[in-house]
Design an enzyme around this catalytic site. Structure first.
Site, mmCIF file in Angstrom:
data_model
loop_
_atom_site.group_PDB
_atom_site.id
_atom_site.type_symbol
_atom_site.label_atom_id
_atom_site.label_comp_id
_atom_site.label_asym_id
_atom_site.label_seq_id
_atom_site.Cartn_x
_atom_site.Cartn_y
_atom_site.Cartn_z
ATOM 1 N N HIS A 1 1.719 14.975 21.806
ATOM 2 C CA HIS A 1 2.015 16.075 20.841
ATOM 3 C C HIS A 1 1.306 17.419 21.122
ATOM 4 C CE1 HIS A 1 1.977 18.056 17.039
ATOM 5 N NE2 HIS A 1 3.052 17.553 16.632
ATOM 6 N N SER B 1 6.668 15.755 13.707
ATOM 7 C CA SER B 1 5.915 14.827 13.561
ATOM 8 C C SER B 1 5.757 14.664 11.982
ATOM 9 C CB SER B 1 4.391 14.942 14.020
ATOM 10 O OG SER B 1 3.588 13.832 13.511
ATOM 11 N N ASN B 2 5.710 15.678 11.229
ATOM 12 C CA ASN B 2 5.494 15.444 9.681
ATOM 13 C C ASN B 2 6.895 15.063 9.141
ATOM 14 O OD1 ASN B 2 6.428 17.967 8.181
ATOM 15 N ND2 ASN B 2 5.368 18.699 9.933
ATOM 16 N N CYS C 1 4.907 25.120 5.050
ATOM 17 C CA CYS C 1 3.394 25.322 4.938
ATOM 18 C C CYS C 1 2.978 26.687 5.040
ATOM 19 C CB CYS C 1 2.755 24.409 5.589
ATOM 20 S SG CYS C 1 2.581 24.588 7.348
ATOM 21 N N GLU D 1 -0.300 19.747 19.589
ATOM 22 C CA GLU D 1 -1.557 19.946 18.749
ATOM 23 C C GLU D 1 -2.599 18.924 19.843
ATOM 24 O OE1 GLU D 1 -3.782 18.969 14.848
ATOM 25 O OE2 GLU D 1 -1.502 19.354 14.555
#
Length: 318
Positions: free
Chosen positions: A124, A226-227, A12, A126
Site C-alpha cells: 500500500h 483499502s478502506n 473524509c 501509505e
C-alpha cells in the site's frame, strides 16, 4: 425495496483536502500539473482530474525539472522527498495530516534509535511512505499484517521499540495485533489513541450499526481502495451479499432480487455525487420501487486546511 444510507460515508477530511489541493493548484499554476501516485484511490475522481490536465506519475523521476508536482494523500518516503528536492520542483504536499502524524512518530523512533513495527498492508502506498521515514542504522522497521507475523519478529532491543499503524485500518482490525505486540514486548510504545484515523473507524461503525437492518450492501469505491474493501468485508463476514462499485454502470439488477433493504455506503475516497448516481441506478433497475432513508450515525465536522504554500499562492492571485 428500501435503501438505507450509511452515515458517515464518502469523502473524509484528508481526501477532501487532497482533491481540493489538486483543483486549486490547477487554478494558480501553469499546466501541466504532475501528481505522484493517484491523489486518492478512486478511479472516477482520478479520471476527472486527468481530463482537467493533471498528469499522474508513479515516481518523481517522471516529472521534468522545475515542474509543478503534488504528493498524494497517502504520503511519501524521505527518499521521494529528497528526489523531488533535487529536481527543484514546485511542490505541494497533499499528504493527509493524520498520515503526517504517523510519519512523525516513526521519525522520532528512528532518531532515538528505537526499532519500529508498522501494522499495515504490504504494497500500500501509505505503508511504503511510512516505512520510508525510518533511517536509523542501529535498528530497523518491520511490517506486520497479522498476529502470526508478530510471533516471527526478531527484534534487537525489545526495550526500545515503537509501533505505528496504517491510517486506513480500524481499531477493530489492529486491536488483536497490538495486543500480541504488547504481550510479546511489554515495553513497546505506541501512538496516542486519538491519532487513529477517525474516518476509517466511523465508516465501519456506521456499517456495523445497520447490518441487522439490511440484506444486501452496495459500497461505492474503487477496487484498490483499502478502506472501501474493508466496508464490503464487514457485510460478507456476516453472510450478507455485498458489492463494491466504481460507478453506476457496475450495478446489476440481479443483486436486488428478493431483497427488502439495501444498505449503501461509500469509501473515504468516493464523492457524494457518485453515491447519488448509484442510488438513481439502483432505483432504475428496481423499476422505481425504492424508498431512500438516511440511517442515523456520527456527524463529522473535521476540516484540514490547504497546504501553506497553496494558501499563499491563492492569496497572491486574488
Amino acid at each position: 425495496m428500501k435503501i438505507l444510507l450509511a452515515n458517515p460515508r464518502g469523502f473524509c477530511a484528508g481526501v477532501s483536502r487532497a482533491v481540493e489541493t489538486v483543483e486549486k493548484v490547477l487554478e494558480v499554476e501553469k499546466s501541466p500539473v504532475y501528481v505522484r501516485h493517484e491523489v486518492v484511490h478512486n478511479k472516477v475522481v482520478v479520471d476527472s482530474l486527468k481530463k482537467k490536465g493533471v498528469v499522474f506519475v508513479k515516481e518523481v523521476d517522471e516529472v521534468p525539472d522545475d515542474a509543478v508536482c503534488i504528493f498524494s494523500a497517502h504520503g511519501v518516503s524521505l527518499q521521494v522527498e529528497e528526489a523531488a528536492s533535487k529536481k527543484n520542483l514546485v511542490l505541494y504536499d497533499a499528504t493527509c495530516p493524520l498520515v503526517t502524524k504517523v510519519h512523525r512518530g516513526v521519525r522520532l523512533a528512528s532518531n532515538n534509535d528505537a526499532e519500529c513495527v508498522l501494522i499495515g498492508h504490504k504494497g500500500h502506498p501509505e505503508v511504503q511512505g511510512t516505512m520510508g521515514q525510518y533511517r536509523s542504522e542501529k535498528g530497523a522497521i518491520y511490517l506486520v499484517e497479522s498476529e502470526q507475523d508478530v510471533a516471527k519478529l526478531d527484534i534487537k532491543n525489545p526495550d526500545n521499540l515503537y509501533y505505528a499503524t496504517q491510517t486506513t485500518l480500524s481499531v477493530d482490525e489492529t486491536q488483536g495485533i497490538i495486543e500480541s505486540l504488547k504481550n510479546r514486548f511489554p515495553n513497546i510504545k505506541g501512538p496516542k489513541k486519538e491519532d487513529i484515523c477517525y474516518a476509517t473507524q466511523n465508516r465501519q461503525t456506521a456499517i456495523k450499526s445497520m447490518l441487522k437492518e439490511i440484506d444486501v450492501l452496495v459500497v461505492v469505491g474503487s477496487q484498490n481502495s483499502s478502506n472501501s474493501n474493508r466496508l464490503k468485508e464487514l457485510a460478507t463476514l456476516e453472510g450478507i451479499d455485498a458489492y463494491l462499485v466504481d460507478n453506476p454502470a457496475d450495478i446489476k439488477s440481479t443483486w436486488f432480487e428478493n431483497k427488502k433493504v439495501c444498505g449503501v455506503s461509500a469509501g473515504a475516497s468516493a464523492p457524494e455525487y457518485l453515491v447519488q448516481q448509484v442510488i438513481t441506478e439502483i432505483s432504475r433497475v428496481c423499476e422505481g420501487d425504492v424508498v431512500v432513508e438516511e440511517f442515523d450515525g456520527i456527524k463529522e465536522e473535521v476540516y484540514f486546511p490547504l497546504p501553506r504554500l497553496l494558501k499563499q499562492k491563492i492569496i497572491g492571485t486574488n
